[in-house]
Write a protein that holds these residues in place. Sequence first.
Motif, short mmCIF file in Angstrom:
data_model
loop_
_atom_site.label_atom_id
_atom_site.label_comp_id
_atom_site.label_asym_id
_atom_site.label_seq_id
_atom_site.Cartn_x
_atom_site.Cartn_y
_atom_site.Cartn_z
N VAL A 183 -0.48 3.98 12.08
CA VAL A 183 -1.50 4.75 11.38
C VAL A 183 -2.85 4.59 12.06
O VAL A 183 -3.58 5.56 12.27
CB VAL A 183 -1.58 4.34 9.89
N ALA A 184 -3.17 3.35 12.44
CA ALA A 184 -4.45 3.10 13.10
C ALA A 184 -4.54 3.87 14.42
O ALA A 184 -5.59 4.40 14.78
CB ALA A 184 -4.64 1.61 13.34
N GLY A 185 -3.43 3.95 15.15
CA GLY A 185 -3.42 4.67 16.41
C GLY A 185 -3.47 6.18 16.26
O GLY A 185 -4.04 6.88 17.09
N ALA A 186 -2.89 6.69 15.17
CA ALA A 186 -2.83 8.14 14.97
C ALA A 186 -4.12 8.70 14.39
O ALA A 186 -4.45 9.87 14.61
CB ALA A 186 -1.66 8.48 14.05
N PHE A 187 -4.85 7.87 13.64
CA PHE A 187 -6.05 8.37 12.94
C PHE A 187 -7.25 7.45 13.17
O PHE A 187 -7.76 6.82 12.24
CB PHE A 187 -5.76 8.52 11.44
N PRO A 188 -7.71 7.36 14.42
CA PRO A 188 -8.89 6.52 14.66
C PRO A 188 -10.14 7.22 14.14
O PRO A 188 -10.15 8.45 14.03
CB PRO A 188 -8.91 6.40 16.19
N PRO A 189 -11.17 6.50 13.79
CA PRO A 189 -11.20 5.02 13.73
C PRO A 189 -10.81 4.53 12.34
O PRO A 189 -11.59 4.62 11.40
CB PRO A 189 -12.66 4.70 14.02
N ALA A 190 -9.59 4.05 12.19
CA ALA A 190 -9.15 3.49 10.91
C ALA A 190 -9.85 2.15 10.69
O ALA A 190 -10.03 1.38 11.62
CB ALA A 190 -7.64 3.30 10.91
N VAL A 191 -10.23 1.90 9.44
CA VAL A 191 -10.96 0.68 9.11
C VAL A 191 -10.07 -0.22 8.26
O VAL A 191 -9.66 0.17 7.16
CB VAL A 191 -12.26 1.02 8.33
N PRO A 192 -9.74 -1.42 8.77
CA PRO A 192 -8.89 -2.32 7.97
C PRO A 192 -9.66 -2.91 6.80
O PRO A 192 -10.86 -3.18 6.89
CB PRO A 192 -8.50 -3.41 8.98
N ARG A 193 -8.94 -3.11 5.69
CA ARG A 193 -9.50 -3.75 4.50
C ARG A 193 -8.50 -4.76 3.97
O ARG A 193 -7.29 -4.64 4.22
CB ARG A 193 -9.79 -2.70 3.41
N GLU A 194 -9.01 -5.70 3.22
CA GLU A 194 -8.15 -6.70 2.62
C GLU A 194 -7.29 -6.04 1.55
O GLU A 194 -7.74 -5.19 0.79
CB GLU A 194 -9.02 -7.79 1.99
N GLY A 195 -6.02 -6.45 1.50
CA GLY A 195 -5.12 -5.92 0.49
C GLY A 195 -5.23 -6.69 -0.81
O GLY A 195 -6.04 -7.61 -0.95
N SER A 196 -4.39 -6.35 -1.77
CA SER A 196 -4.44 -6.96 -3.10
C SER A 196 -3.67 -8.27 -3.19
O SER A 196 -3.67 -8.91 -4.24
CB SER A 196 -3.90 -5.96 -4.14
N ALA A 197 -2.98 -8.66 -2.11
CA ALA A 197 -2.22 -9.91 -2.07
C ALA A 197 -2.10 -10.33 -0.62
O ALA A 197 -2.34 -9.53 0.30
CB ALA A 197 -0.83 -9.70 -2.69
N PRO A 198 -1.72 -11.59 -0.35
CA PRO A 198 -1.65 -12.06 1.05
C PRO A 198 -0.72 -11.26 1.95
O PRO A 198 -0.94 -11.19 3.14
CB PRO A 198 -1.16 -13.50 0.89
N THR A 199 0.32 -10.64 1.40
CA THR A 199 1.26 -9.88 2.22
C THR A 199 0.89 -8.40 2.31
O THR A 199 1.67 -7.60 2.82
CB THR A 199 2.68 -10.00 1.65
N ARG A 200 -0.29 -8.04 1.82
CA ARG A 200 -0.68 -6.63 1.76
C ARG A 200 -1.93 -6.37 2.58
O ARG A 200 -2.81 -7.21 2.68
CB ARG A 200 -0.90 -6.20 0.31
N TRP A 201 -1.97 -5.16 3.17
CA TRP A 201 -3.11 -4.71 3.98
C TRP A 201 -3.46 -3.30 3.56
O TRP A 201 -2.62 -2.57 3.02
CB TRP A 201 -2.74 -4.69 5.47
N ARG A 202 -4.69 -2.91 3.87
CA ARG A 202 -5.14 -1.54 3.62
C ARG A 202 -5.85 -1.01 4.85
O ARG A 202 -6.48 -1.77 5.59
CB ARG A 202 -6.10 -1.49 2.42
#
Length: 197
Positions: free
Chosen positions: A145-164
């Motif tokens: 997703v980050a490669g297909a739609f730059p500039p994607a901005v990472p965010r902290e997810g709702s749990a340790p195993t999750r990303w946004r």
Amino acid sequence: MALQGFGTTQFQLVLLRRMADFNPGLVEEAVRRLDCTRAELREANRRWQAMIHAPRFPRGAGRFALVLGPPESSRPLRIGDLACTARQWLLPLWPDLRFEVLLGPGSAGVGPVLNEWLVRAGDSPPPGLRTLADLTPWSCVVSDVAGAFPPAVPREGSAPTRWRLDFTAPGPAGAPRALTADFTWGLLQEVRPADGS
């Protein structure tokens, strides 16, 4: 040597348990493909939690090798000034992906676990992601997703195993839309309008 009674199948059930909050139907189908039951999914997760909190259970990369066997690959990876090591394992449920454990620098060249998630296998091309319609659950990983739609901005997810990821992609009518993608263990779970949009 794999831990008695807990191996690749049970580890996949642990990953699935965290995905059930988003996509219970996909998880049910995957549990059936593993020839397992929901009770076995719950038991695998219970055992994993007990093991990782046990004082004698290995820390860092050792716990994954004990459960999954030797990694399929291990390679150096530089992230900024950090000399890291990426170790990857094949999980049959996701043959085009690898479970990757990213290790920071440490003694004997191997340090603490910095990240653990599913990534695209080196010989597997990313899916063609062009619009919101292409972003279906379990179809891609964070880097796709980050490669297909730059500039994607990472965010902290709702749990340790999750990303946004926050990004912009064409919607059904072709107009750009601000979106947030939720990932569990690095695998896409859902895409929704970005907060406040």
